[in-house]
Design a protein around this motif. Sequence first.
Motif, short mmCIF file in Angstrom:
data_model
loop_
_atom_site.label_atom_id
_atom_site.label_comp_id
_atom_site.label_asym_id
_atom_site.label_seq_id
_atom_site.Cartn_x
_atom_site.Cartn_y
_atom_site.Cartn_z
N ARG A 105 72.49 -102.03 -40.79
CA ARG A 105 71.98 -101.05 -39.84
C ARG A 105 70.46 -101.15 -39.71
N ALA A 106 69.95 -100.64 -38.59
CA ALA A 106 68.51 -100.54 -38.35
C ALA A 106 68.18 -99.07 -38.16
N VAL A 107 67.22 -98.56 -38.94
CA VAL A 107 66.88 -97.13 -38.91
C VAL A 107 65.38 -96.97 -38.72
N ASP A 108 64.96 -95.73 -38.42
CA ASP A 108 63.54 -95.44 -38.30
C ASP A 108 63.00 -94.87 -39.61
N GLY A 109 61.78 -94.35 -39.58
CA GLY A 109 61.17 -93.86 -40.80
C GLY A 109 61.84 -92.64 -41.40
N GLU A 110 62.61 -91.90 -40.59
CA GLU A 110 63.34 -90.75 -41.09
C GLU A 110 64.73 -91.11 -41.59
N GLY A 116 72.11 -97.76 -32.19
CA GLY A 116 73.18 -97.29 -31.32
C GLY A 116 74.57 -97.44 -31.88
N LEU A 117 74.70 -97.56 -33.20
CA LEU A 117 76.01 -97.76 -33.82
C LEU A 117 76.56 -96.50 -34.48
N GLY A 118 76.03 -95.35 -34.10
CA GLY A 118 76.55 -94.11 -34.64
C GLY A 118 75.74 -93.60 -35.80
N PRO A 119 76.00 -92.36 -36.22
CA PRO A 119 75.23 -91.74 -37.30
C PRO A 119 75.55 -92.33 -38.67
N ALA A 216 75.75 -108.06 -42.98
CA ALA A 216 76.33 -107.18 -43.99
C ALA A 216 75.44 -107.01 -45.21
N ARG A 217 74.42 -107.87 -45.37
CA ARG A 217 73.55 -107.76 -46.54
C ARG A 217 72.10 -107.42 -46.16
N THR A 218 71.88 -107.01 -44.91
CA THR A 218 70.52 -106.76 -44.43
C THR A 218 70.38 -105.33 -43.95
N ALA A 219 69.28 -104.69 -44.35
CA ALA A 219 68.93 -103.36 -43.87
C ALA A 219 67.53 -103.42 -43.28
N VAL A 220 67.34 -102.83 -42.11
CA VAL A 220 66.05 -102.87 -41.41
C VAL A 220 65.53 -101.44 -41.24
N VAL A 221 64.26 -101.24 -41.65
CA VAL A 221 63.56 -99.98 -41.40
C VAL A 221 62.40 -100.31 -40.49
N ALA A 222 62.42 -99.77 -39.28
CA ALA A 222 61.41 -100.13 -38.27
C ALA A 222 60.68 -98.90 -37.78
N VAL A 223 59.34 -98.94 -37.88
CA VAL A 223 58.49 -97.88 -37.36
C VAL A 223 57.36 -98.56 -36.59
N MET A 237 57.94 -96.33 -47.55
CA MET A 237 58.55 -95.77 -48.76
C MET A 237 60.07 -95.85 -48.71
N LEU A 238 60.66 -95.65 -47.52
CA LEU A 238 62.11 -95.73 -47.39
C LEU A 238 62.60 -97.14 -47.67
N ALA A 239 61.91 -98.15 -47.12
CA ALA A 239 62.31 -99.54 -47.36
C ALA A 239 62.23 -99.88 -48.85
#
Length: 443
Positions: A105-110, A116-119, A216-223, A237-239
């Motif tokens: 998934r790709a998420v923001d700083g919060e 767009g893949l759901g909560p 499946a092994r990658t997480a993205v935090v983008a701000v 800090m989240l990353a």
Amino acid sequence: MLTLLSPLLDEMGGTQIDLTPGRYGLVTACDGGLLEVSGLSAPVGALCRVAQGADATLTAEVIGFRNGRTLMMLLGDTVMLRPGARVRVEGRPGMLAVGEVFLGRAVDGEGLPIDGLGPLHPHHAWPAGGLRTGALDRSPVRETFDTGVRALNALTTFGVGQRIGIMAGSGVGKSVLLDMIATGAEAEVVVVGLIGERAREVSDFVERHMHGARRARTAVVAVPADHAPNLRLRGAMLATSLAEHFRAQGRQVLLIMDSLTRVAHAAREIALLLGEPGAARGYPPSALATITKLVERAGNSAASGGSITGLYTVLADGDNQDDPVVDTARSILDGHVVLSRDLAQRGQYPAIDIAASLSRVMADIVAPEHTALAREFRALTASYEANRDLVLMGAYRAGTDPQLDRAIAMHEALTGFLTQDARSCVMLEQSIAALEALLGDAA
């Protein structure tokens, strides 16, 4: 339908109901995104909701307190903010949501999804500042880390659990080299923090790396750069917290942070808002301390057996390698890769300045023969660069310096070894074999 609702129902079933009376404060002042709230006692780092009517709300973060009032900074714009708005504390102060649900998934700083893949419904929390451990809990670096880049594998070999900085001015190729490493590196989990960069780069990175088996092994935090400074800092800090969570499970994690300088810029904006004086070229002490705290959270864990290999880009303002952020990062990192604008202008990509780049753990993780070959390569490259002007003007007489004669004869081969197509991947064993073949044949 029941299958889709099952995760949400499980989460609701495990939630504890808070029956304590709700408390709120009132906005009394707003100055450039800095809010003063009266009547609300909340710890630093807590998230709060600012009510703007029946539906609209704004999010703010507590950054300090003064004269009986709580100081907050909005995570968004101050548009439509009004005096007297009610402010309530939300969530668990000082804790960030982490867990397996962030993978793919790709998420923001919060921590909210932007793909767009759901909560998301995370079930674990991690301290925003990390779990402080003793110095002896950090086991030494003993295994090699394959980057997929021939020049780095052969000449500045990295190790699992090492913290590395990629340092250069703007437009020299930091993000491209980072992308090459992200493509070729082997890790159980890859956590990417795109902090303060262009929104276009975020979408390009997600498109290239968030597909197939790697997703499946990658997480993205983008701000991106247009977001509030405290949101950029929160994203970093989240990353790092996600990487620490997976390391605590015994996994090998690759943490990519692009860029550490934008994190320092965000910390500087917050510190200046709080009235902290600028010390080193406008950077308050707390801004530079933020870099140290963030980098020190990476490394190997003796308790869990997991590791975080940290890869951080550092922007050298004006190509100045003595910039406070660059100097602070270089002093705390376990190695650094310097990219040269001169080499980039000659068409050498990646534009790695081998003479200025260093891996502080290389001697401990590779064979002595490999170390000797790398030193020989560095000596030849440094000899040619030091006398480049003389050679190009024809002022050098052959036979004066045997090492320089060899460097001139091998110049094209040495440059070819350092050059690599951005879409190719050269493994560690292949890199070492190519180095042995290059210097062995020329000996």
